[in-house]
Design an enzyme around this catalytic site. Sequence first.
Site, mmCIF file in Angstrom:
data_model
loop_
_atom_site.group_PDB
_atom_site.id
_atom_site.type_symbol
_atom_site.label_atom_id
_atom_site.label_comp_id
_atom_site.label_asym_id
_atom_site.label_seq_id
_atom_site.Cartn_x
_atom_site.Cartn_y
_atom_site.Cartn_z
ATOM 1 C CE1 TYR A 307 -22.691 27.353 54.121
ATOM 2 C CE2 TYR A 307 -22.134 25.604 52.567
ATOM 3 C CZ TYR A 307 -21.826 26.368 53.669
ATOM 4 O OH TYR A 307 -20.642 26.159 54.323
ATOM 5 C CG HIS A 315 -23.139 29.371 59.911
ATOM 6 N ND1 HIS A 315 -21.771 29.337 59.735
ATOM 7 C CD2 HIS A 315 -23.381 30.383 60.787
ATOM 8 C CE1 HIS A 315 -21.202 30.275 60.474
ATOM 9 N NE2 HIS A 315 -22.155 30.924 61.118
ATOM 10 C CE LYS A 362 -22.515 23.282 59.263
ATOM 11 N NZ LYS A 362 -22.630 24.439 60.120
#
Length: 408
Positions: A307, A315, A362
């Site tokens: 993070y 997120h 991600k």
Amino acid sequence: MSLIGQKNKRGGFKGGARRNENNRIYANPLPLVFTDPPPSRTKSILSLLGISFGSLENPHCEGILDVATKSVWLTNTAHSMVLWRRGFFGKGNLSRSEPSWLARQINIRRTGGNQMTSEELTARRRAERQQFKQDRAKAIQAAFAEAEVAFETEGRVVKVALSGPSIPSAATWKPSESANPPSIPDQSTTSQDADHPVDEEEPPLEDMEHLQLTFAEAWFLLWTMDCLTILDAQTLETMSIQQIWSAFQSIHLNPMLLFDPRSQPSPKLQLHFDNPFLIHYVAYHHYRSLGWVVKGGIKFCVDYLLYKRGPVFSHAEFAIVLCPVYEDEDDKATSPFELQNASPFSWPWLSTINRVNATLQKTLILTYITIPAKSRISPDVLSSPACLSYYSIREVVIRRFIPARMRD
């Protein structure tokens, strides 16, 4: 603050007020805080000469080593909140991340759920999404039923549109009262009716939750930050750094062996360079030293999540998969550990992990950690943290190739 509250009621600055509150609560990225004294003329002159009067605030938290769960427990609520709000270390054993079990119980008892915690907000959003999917499925099913009736009675074919006034969309759909999860009381009611007060006072709530630190987090706070003290679970005596270092490695050697953590490992339990504690801590220290907030990633089938500031702000941007690499392959044959991803993994597995994290926006990173060879370095160096300097890290970024989006 009153102006912000009024604008929140009209829906103007709800997100901005929440961000400002999070910036205030989670202003410090690490448990250690440098504080400056009040300014004065003398101090300002001395500051020009390079003399500082600042002080270092150290929380000095205490934790208990738990051998069975391979973690360190913090039962003091004040210490738990300090470590969570200053770097997001650990997780509550009764919560998803932030130790908010007591706050949720007090909220249910006193306010009837009007002031929800992050845990309750997540539960409500999930319930609303589930209700939206159910309402949309019912509307689509009703549209197909009308088309079948029109075909049977009138003989005309009706093309069912999956969008329109009769089909709810995410932009126009509004949740009903039934979207509230069972654990969250209705905001229109309270636990005690104002017209019928309860004579007997409810007993005070006892905080049943503790903050649980992994060995990597605990050693980082102990060795790097010097803000954590670990106690023996049986005697509640302070353990030395050498005892903790040996215990963290020895616990991974035989998980079923509940030995005394304060005692030195027996000669049979020889320390190894591929100890899971060392592998995970090398990666954890590497990314923490670069300024990332490192959290566990088992939910997304990875080892770590990175993070930029913390889970309450955004997120995770990167998903980390640890890939141990033996400098000497003979060490792998004689090792008592079966490290994950130490052997070549299959392409379907890599594609699956990459697709899961790419769908969640991600970036997948394969972190290769080179394990020193016993033939080159004596295993005696494992008795101190100096052995960490012999490990090396290489990173490989994996991205999905989507032809429709990557033509340029």
